[in-house]
Design an enzyme around this catalytic site. Structure first.
Site, short mmCIF file in Angstrom:
data_model
loop_
_atom_site.label_atom_id
_atom_site.label_comp_id
_atom_site.label_asym_id
_atom_site.label_seq_id
_atom_site.Cartn_x
_atom_site.Cartn_y
_atom_site.Cartn_z
N ARG A 1 0.12 7.99 12.19
CA ARG A 1 1.13 7.79 13.23
C ARG A 1 0.57 8.07 14.63
O ARG A 1 1.06 7.52 15.62
CB ARG A 1 2.35 8.66 12.94
CG ARG A 1 2.09 10.15 12.92
CD ARG A 1 3.15 10.93 12.16
NE ARG A 1 3.08 10.69 10.73
CZ ARG A 1 3.92 11.22 9.84
NH1 ARG A 1 4.89 12.04 10.25
NH2 ARG A 1 3.81 10.97 8.56
N LYS B 1 -6.91 17.11 2.18
CA LYS B 1 -6.19 16.63 1.01
C LYS B 1 -6.77 17.27 -0.26
O LYS B 1 -7.92 17.69 -0.29
CB LYS B 1 -6.35 15.11 0.88
CG LYS B 1 -5.63 14.30 1.94
CD LYS B 1 -5.90 12.80 1.73
CE LYS B 1 -5.21 11.95 2.77
NZ LYS B 1 -3.74 11.95 2.61
#
Length: 502
Positions: A352, A278
């Site tokens: 996920r 990130k």
């Protein structure tokens, strides 16, 4: 903090009383405010108090020998129970502002056309008041001088003119206190930084919180996770120096023949993005990537304390996403518990992957319904900001329950599309499914479509994306703290659990 209820016959009368005044009260178009109207009306008129939202007037040492704090409600025709919750926040902050350790709250001044239930009003006010009292100061050096100045209300009394409201107010107070305190407890878990709230610490905290309660907590370590074929959870953890955990919370409030509902929460205690690192700006906020797990923990704590007649299973896959030497790489393939393979195209779409295993396990329990909650996508923040939680479900009956629960809890939701086209977008050339879609659009819907691959079609399921509402919501909600976790979805999940009592 002590909160109690007292009718006008009570001997102890607090020196400071909080009253809520609408614009209609000021204009003389509403019912009177007993028993103080003759004293107060000239004073608020002189001060220019109009009763508008966020209007505040402190009246020290009136002729009655009491202090009064007047808080504006705005147009009472627009007042709802979320407005009462916000009023509770203003009451706490105003008492603290004027350094009052004790205060009375005239409950009848909140009972209006749209908020006529003493039980619901008492509950909502108590929630707002307690939620506003939360502070996280665990890592600051104690400062005796600052502590002496930091005076907060410690004893609050609901003052009732009409005894017929007492039973409802007492019931609402009890429920509101449980919900407020349960939410504050889990906000601390979420607010702790990644080095102070690791997977093992989180698991131990849950065991401690559920000790000597009706909730049974079981924790799987890395060896058990590997044995149980949870390839997504195991794979995401490989870049971290600490092992993953899978936390199972079981509450049995109904008979053994009653199928449970499952609450599944994403527990990423820190998310660096892994190899797909990130940007550094605000990366410290990624300690909040576990807010799905804390929502489940808070709901489970409250459900147990409320003694709801329902069976609930709380499931928390917990890991950390780091770019260590053994971390997943773009292009790697993992196998989930249900046997489906997952191609990793972006290691920052890791939530996920761990939810895939938890959802597969949840389906094996044959529940009535599954609700998963996660800070899953930045796309939901782009779409809904920090106002609404995005929800995804194809089950209309479940959607109705969620909307009713949201209406009661005051937590705003927005139903978003989940279609076959989104499922198609998640196809992989090498595996059964890819963890991101090839396109840039509909990121929240495609993420939900990925999760749908791990849920049995026969089981009602809904996905809650709280990436926008899990933290930094104080500019919208006065009972939340700037830069901190909000505790979102605890109240909604409790109301959903209630709906399965029937």
């Amino acid at each position: 903090m002590r909160i109690s209820i007292q009718d006008k016959a009570g001997k102890k009368q607090p020196k400071t009383t909080v009253l809520f005044i609408s614009t209609q009260d000021v204009e003389g178009k509403s019912r009177t405010i007993p028993p103080f109207q003759n004293i107060l009306k000239p004073l608020w008129k002189e001060a220019g108090f109009k009763g508008e939202k966020r209007d505040l007037l402190f009246l020290p040492s009136t002729k009655s020998g009491k202090h009064f704090i007047l808080i504006g409600l705005g147009n009472e025709e627009e007042l709802n129970y979320e407005g009462v919750r916000l009023a509770g926040a203003r009451a706490f902050k105003s008492l603290k502002q004027y350094k009052q350790t004790e205060g009375g709250v005239q409950l009848e001044t909140l009972l209006r056309k749209q908020t006529s239930s003493s039980e619901k009003t008492s509950q909502a006010f108590t929630e707002g008041f307690i939620l506003s009292s939360y502070e996280c100061k665990d890592f600051k050096k104690p400062d005796a001088k600052a502590a002496a100045k930091n005076i907060s209300p410690e004893n609050i009394i609901f003052l009732l003119e009409d005894k017929t409201h007492k039973e409802g107010a007492e019931k609402g107070l009890k429920t509101g206190k449980i919900l407020g305190e349960s939410t504050n407890t889990i906000k601390t878990l979420a607010n702790y930084p990644g080095n102070r709230m690791t997977r093992s610490i989180l698991a131990q905290q849950v065991k401690t919180l559920t000790k000597n309660t009706k909730t049974k907590t079981t924790v799987w370590d890395k060896a058990r996770i590997k044995k149980e074929k949870m390839g997504g959870l195991l794979g995401v953890s490989l870049g971290s120096s600490e092992e993953p955990r899978f936390i199972i919370m079981e509450y049995k409030g109904a008979g053994p023949s009653k199928k449970p509902i499952c609450l599944v929460g994403k527990g990423l205690t820190f998310d660096s993005g892994g190899i797909s690192l990130k940007p550094s700006f605000a990366m410290e906020d990624m300690k909040f990537d576990m807010c799905g797990s804390t929502a489940v923990i808070g709901a489970m704590l409250a459900i147990e304390k409320l003694n709801l007649k329902v069976n609930v299973l709380g499931l928390i896959p917990s890991s950390e996403n780091m770019p260590g030497a053994s971390a997943n790489k773009p292009g790697d393939i993992l196998k989930a518990r249900n046997g489906k393979t997952m191609e990793i195209l972006n290691t920052d779409a890791e939530g996920r992957l761990i939810l895939a295993d938890a959802l597969s396990y949840a389906c094996e329990q044959k529940p009535q319904a599954i609700f998963d909650v996660a800070t899953l996508t930045g796309a939901i923040v782009v779409a809904l900001g920090n106002v609404f939680t995005g929800i995804f479900t194809k089950n209309e009956d479940l959607l109705k329950k969620i909307r009713e629960a949201s209406h009661i809890s005051g937590e705003k939701i927005w139903h978003l599309p989940l279609t076959q086209e989104h499922r198609e977008d998640m196809k992989s050339n090498l595996a059964d499914v890819a963890n991101i879609s090839p396109g840039r659009g509909a990121g929240s819907s495609t993420a939900a479509a990925f999760l749908e691959h791990f849920v049995d079609k026969a089981i009602p399921w809904a996905h809650f994306d709280i990436a926008g509402t899990a933290y930094n919501t104080a500019n919208r909600l006065e009972y939340c703290q700037p830069k901190f976790a909000s505790g979102v979805m605890v109240r909604t999940f409790v109301e959903l659990a209630r709906s399965f009592e029937k």
